[in-house]
Structures are given as C-alpha cells and as structure tokens.
Scaffold this motif. Structure first.
Motif, PDB file in Angstrom:
ATOM      1  N   ASP A  10       0.869  -1.178   0.000  1.00  0.00           N
ATOM      2  CA  ASP A  10       0.000   0.000   0.000  1.00  0.00           C
ATOM      3  C   ASP A  10       0.905   1.227   0.000  1.00  0.00           C
ATOM      4  O   ASP A  10       1.934   1.230   0.679  1.00  0.00           O
ATOM      5  CB  ASP A  10      -0.884  -0.013   1.253  1.00  0.00           C
ATOM      6  CG  ASP A  10      -1.935   1.067   1.239  1.00  0.00           C
ATOM      7  OD1 ASP A  10      -1.566   2.261   1.230  1.00  0.00           O
ATOM      8  OD2 ASP A  10      -3.131   0.728   1.270  1.00  0.00           O
ATOM      9  N   ALA A  11       0.524   2.245  -0.727  1.00  0.00           N
ATOM     10  CA  ALA A  11       1.315   3.475  -0.759  1.00  0.00           C
ATOM     11  C   ALA A  11       1.494   4.075   0.630  1.00  0.00           C
ATOM     12  O   ALA A  11       2.465   4.780   0.889  1.00  0.00           O
ATOM     13  CB  ALA A  11       0.665   4.489  -1.696  1.00  0.00           C
ATOM     14  N   ASN A  12       0.587   3.774   1.552  1.00  0.00           N
ATOM     15  CA  ASN A  12       0.648   4.316   2.912  1.00  0.00           C
ATOM     16  C   ASN A  12       1.143   3.324   3.949  1.00  0.00           C
ATOM     17  O   ASN A  12       1.066   3.597   5.148  1.00  0.00           O
ATOM     18  CB  ASN A  12      -0.741   4.821   3.325  1.00  0.00           C
ATOM     19  CG  ASN A  12      -1.246   5.893   2.401  1.00  0.00           C
ATOM     20  OD1 ASN A  12      -0.526   6.825   2.061  1.00  0.00           O
ATOM     21  ND2 ASN A  12      -2.482   5.756   1.955  1.00  0.00           N
ATOM     22  N   SER A  13       1.650   2.185   3.522  1.00  0.00           N
ATOM     23  CA  SER A  13       2.025   1.138   4.484  1.00  0.00           C
ATOM     24  C   SER A  13       3.220   1.508   5.348  1.00  0.00           C
ATOM     25  O   SER A  13       3.432   0.898   6.392  1.00  0.00           O
ATOM     26  CB  SER A  13       2.295  -0.185   3.769  1.00  0.00           C
ATOM     27  OG  SER A  13       3.433  -0.070   2.935  1.00  0.00           O
ATOM     28  N   SER A  14       4.001   2.494   4.947  1.00  0.00           N
ATOM     29  CA  SER A  14       5.156   2.873   5.761  1.00  0.00           C
ATOM     30  C   SER A  14       4.805   3.904   6.831  1.00  0.00           C
ATOM     31  O   SER A  14       5.659   4.300   7.610  1.00  0.00           O
ATOM     32  CB  SER A  14       6.266   3.426   4.861  1.00  0.00           C
ATOM     33  OG  SER A  14       5.812   4.588   4.190  1.00  0.00           O
ATOM     34  N   ASP A  15       3.550   4.314   6.899  1.00  0.00           N
ATOM     35  CA  ASP A  15       3.109   5.294   7.888  1.00  0.00           C
ATOM     36  C   ASP A  15       3.229   4.691   9.291  1.00  0.00           C
ATOM     37  O   ASP A  15       2.513   3.747   9.630  1.00  0.00           O
ATOM     38  CB  ASP A  15       1.660   5.697   7.603  1.00  0.00           C
ATOM     39  CG  ASP A  15       1.113   6.719   8.578  1.00  0.00           C
ATOM     40  OD1 ASP A  15       1.844   7.111   9.519  1.00  0.00           O
ATOM     41  OD2 ASP A  15      -0.044   7.125   8.402  1.00  0.00           O
ATOM     42  N   PRO A  16       4.127   5.224  10.131  1.00  0.00           N
ATOM     43  CA  PRO A  16       4.355   4.623  11.453  1.00  0.00           C
ATOM     44  C   PRO A  16       3.182   4.772  12.421  1.00  0.00           C
ATOM     45  O   PRO A  16       3.119   4.050  13.412  1.00  0.00           O
ATOM     46  CB  PRO A  16       5.594   5.358  11.978  1.00  0.00           C
ATOM     47  CG  PRO A  16       5.604   6.654  11.241  1.00  0.00           C
ATOM     48  CD  PRO A  16       4.963   6.401   9.907  1.00  0.00           C
ATOM     49  N   VAL A  17       2.255   5.673  12.161  1.00  0.00           N
ATOM     50  CA  VAL A  17       1.128   5.846  13.070  1.00  0.00           C
ATOM     51  C   VAL A  17      -0.152   5.186  12.556  1.00  0.00           C
ATOM     52  O   VAL A  17      -1.216   5.357  13.127  1.00  0.00           O
ATOM     53  CB  VAL A  17       0.856   7.348  13.373  1.00  0.00           C
ATOM     54  CG1 VAL A  17       2.034   7.959  14.101  1.00  0.00           C
ATOM     55  CG2 VAL A  17       0.541   8.111  12.107  1.00  0.00           C
TER      56      VAL A  17
END
Length: 141
Positions: A10-17
């Motif tokens: 997912d393009a947002n999978s690296s979002d730590p929160v």
C-alpha cells in the motif's frame, strides 16, 4: 514446512502511526509494486499472505498470481464493486474487502487454519517416527 509471511502493499504502508499497520504486527510492508513483486518471486520458501490496496492490485496481482508460494491475496479497497468483475480472473486466491476489521479477521482465521494443519501434519510425522523407533528398540539383557 515453509514460514508464513504477511505482506502489506500500500502506498501508505510505511506510515508509522497507521492503526492498521500496528494491528498487522510484524508484517513486511511495501509501498511500491515492483519491490513487492520481486520479494514474492524471490522468496519461494515462504507461504505468503498478501494484503494489497485497490490502487496497486491491478499492477501486482497479474504478476504474482501464479507463484506457488502465494497462498492468499486480500484486496483492501474502498469499493468492492469496483474490483468484483476484475477479481473474477483471480478468484482462487483473491478476496476483496472494504473494511480493515474484515481483512484482519479473515487473515487471522486463514493463518490459524494453516498453522493447525501444519501442526497436525507434524504430529502425524512425529508419531510415525516414534513407531519406527519402537521397531528398532532392542530388549535389554
């Protein structure tokens, strides 16, 4: 027995929160389809459970669908109807969800079943080896 691996593309999978990220635990994350494709194709010793966003599914699924180590694909999108017809081409391994709790429930159920099946197979093998030991046991004295 192969190791079970959860992958989230997912393009947002690296979002730590990301709350979804925290619920997945130690899942391998990818933000780019090409990196995910390479990983799946080069880790044939792992049983892979892939969660993929709708925006990347049409790019990645056709490339990895035939990989024997790909157990299940969970397409997580905003609209099931938008992917239903396309998904029919991949229905043996693809399920489509529009709510994160539904994805997670199915993923945990699938992993639970897989691990129980592996445990039963290992237990059966252990019993077979135990029987072999008894065949070769010599009486003392």
């Amino acid at each position: 027995m192969s190791q079970n691996k959860i992958i989230w593309l997912d393009a947002n999978s690296s979002d730590p929160v990301s709350s979804f990220r925290s619920k997945l635990g130690d899942a391998q994350t990818f933000t780019r389809a090409d990196n995910c494709i390479q990983y799946v194709q080069s880790h044939s010793n792992e049983s892979i459970y892939l969660i993929v966003s709708g925006s990347l599914a049409k790019e990645v699924v056709p490339e990895i669908y035939e990989c024997s180590n790909l157990v299940q694909i969970y397409l997580f999108c905003g609209s099931i109807a938008a992917y239903a017809e396309w998904g029919m081409n991949y229905c043996d391994k693809l399920m489509i969800f529009n709510h994160e709790d539904d994805v997670l429930e199915r993923l945990w159920n699938d992993l639970h079943k897989n691990l129980r099946d592996q445990a039963m197979l290992l237990s059966k093998r252990a019993e077979e080896y135990k029987q072999r030991v008894l065949e070769y046991r010599q009486p003392c004295g």
